[in-house]
Design a protein around this motif. Sequence first.
Motif, short mmCIF file in Angstrom:
data_model
loop_
_atom_site.label_atom_id
_atom_site.label_comp_id
_atom_site.label_asym_id
_atom_site.label_seq_id
_atom_site.Cartn_x
_atom_site.Cartn_y
_atom_site.Cartn_z
N LEU A 198 -32.26 27.02 -25.50
CA LEU A 198 -31.02 27.65 -25.96
C LEU A 198 -31.20 29.13 -26.28
N GLN A 199 -32.25 29.49 -27.01
CA GLN A 199 -32.43 30.89 -27.39
C GLN A 199 -32.67 31.80 -26.19
N PRO A 200 -33.63 31.50 -25.30
CA PRO A 200 -33.76 32.38 -24.12
C PRO A 200 -32.53 32.39 -23.23
N LEU A 201 -31.79 31.27 -23.18
CA LEU A 201 -30.58 31.24 -22.37
C LEU A 201 -29.52 32.17 -22.95
N LEU A 236 -33.35 35.97 -12.35
CA LEU A 236 -33.41 35.37 -13.68
C LEU A 236 -32.02 34.90 -14.12
N GLY A 237 -30.98 35.64 -13.75
CA GLY A 237 -29.63 35.22 -14.09
C GLY A 237 -29.24 33.91 -13.43
N TYR A 238 -29.74 33.69 -12.21
CA TYR A 238 -29.42 32.42 -11.56
C TYR A 238 -30.12 31.26 -12.26
N LEU A 239 -31.31 31.50 -12.80
CA LEU A 239 -31.94 30.47 -13.64
C LEU A 239 -31.04 30.15 -14.85
N GLY A 240 -30.45 31.19 -15.43
CA GLY A 240 -29.52 30.96 -16.52
C GLY A 240 -28.30 30.16 -16.10
N LYS A 280 -28.47 34.12 -19.68
CA LYS A 280 -27.01 34.16 -19.49
C LYS A 280 -26.48 35.59 -19.41
N PRO A 281 -26.90 36.51 -20.29
CA PRO A 281 -26.46 37.90 -20.10
C PRO A 281 -26.86 38.48 -18.74
N PHE A 282 -28.06 38.14 -18.27
CA PHE A 282 -28.48 38.63 -16.95
C PHE A 282 -27.58 38.08 -15.85
#
Length: 553
Positions: free
Chosen positions: A337-340, A69-73, A345-347
């Motif tokens: 923006l909100q989910p990111l 999931l972090g790589y998606l971010g 992004k934290p992940f």
Amino acid sequence: MEASLPYHEPGIITILIQASFLLVLNVANFVLDHSVYCGLLGQIFVGVAWGTPGAKWLSAEVEHVVVQLGYLGLLLLVYEGGLSTSLKALWANLWLSSCVAITGVSVPMGLSFVLQKLSGATPLQAFAAGAALCSTSLGTTFTVLRSTGLITSRLGIVLTSAAMMDDVVGLIMVQIISNLGSSASEISAVTIVRPLLVSIAFAGCAPLVCVFMVKPLTLWLNSWRIKHPQGLINQLLNKRGTPWIIHASVLIGCIAGSTYAGTSNLFAAYIAGAAISWWDSEVSHPASEKTATGTPPPVQDQTAGRSEADNSRTSEPVPEPKQLDTSGIAIFERYYLQPLDRVLKPFFFASIGFSIPITEMFKGSIVWKGIVYTTLMMVGKLLCGVWLLRISVTSLLPTKLLAFIKHPKLQMAHFWGRIHEKPKASLQEPSQSSQSGREATTQTAASHSNPAGTNPRSIYPASILGCAMTARGEIGFLISSIAESNKIFSSPQAKDGKSSEIFLIVTWAIMLCTILGPLSLGLTVRRVKKLQQGVEKQGHLVQKDVLGVWGMS
């Protein structure tokens, strides 16, 4: 084989661990982001504490999911960077960005051969270490630029494009290291040339496709929609979610195509964002098409009748409905923006913390060698900022020689300027002389009030660029991990299950550069903003003198 996954309610321990993990990630980001503009450092440390290097509260399965999931971010961060890029500014600064990128790759690669003396590394091991340290963390770069507000400035354009070039080189190094193995005989020309050629092809074909295919198709479609406002195509494009579907299709298509072709999907995400930004700014859109894309077609019902009656009874004008912005950056802010910001992004930065073998790094010889190598790697990236320094050639000359060159008898009017204008001005009438003096003063004030006309001899732009290029992050950990798993860093005397010394030294450099780079950048930007506020408080019109033209959008 089971036909479905049995559903089990997670235990309270799992709920508390994962909830605290997500909450602390956001709290740490908020605190550090509002103090030193580098909340990502707190997220990296949270990843170390909660993950395998620290308390091991998160299971291996959860860590793998967080990494994915972090790589998606990371992809969305790079995509946002493309959306914020001005293609005209990018093209205007392409040569400067290329010089910065070449410096950021060549100098760390050359300095990495110090490991031959420092740790007894072979040339192949030194090359692999330099490959890990020559890249620049795109996720860190775009995150810090967003928090400091410099992502759309000229400095941000140069920085992002140079970091993107370094990333392409880093991904080429990934392909080389992954096929290298323990001997150099496994290297083939295809391994080196294919990622480079595919990256060049993507960078070269994308503008051609936009100019010769997308633009004519868009203009034809605009004319069709104007002629057939009630047509099916116009009604479909007027839907609220249609722009999001189109933008997501472009992004996913570019990522999938680049991955199968053999180049960086991060590079493709940036190209997708830049292409959408170009379409928003460069392709002409008729007024009717702009209003149509923002609002659904009008509906005749009783509400319209009541509004007309209300208008007849009152003299207040009815405000027009707010048009919906369908640009790429607006769609990004509405849907991503909100989910990111809160999850993806934290992940991503927490997943970097998962990769730091903190328990093996604090051996005496490893620590001092890692610090020395880190210093060299930071110097290698800080030298990128030299390209932004304003160094006057005359300032390097001796004082007597400079005075001799500037002697009036040696000056030529056609070369040094018109030197006889000042005596002519003294022959004017007093009123004209005072008027011309006031005009000169006004022009001087105007030139100082125009940020585009200022280019101060300041090291702040160079410092910001060098500090931002210092962070390595995801690509560095990826290359070093591949080199370690392929036994490139290992020596014949290495024990099974233990990390090699060179791998730990490289990890020290990657970790400290990823921490100190954003921290230095945040403190520098904080200082710049204080200087700007001080200038504003003094009543001057100068607002961007600290960065000069580099702070302009």
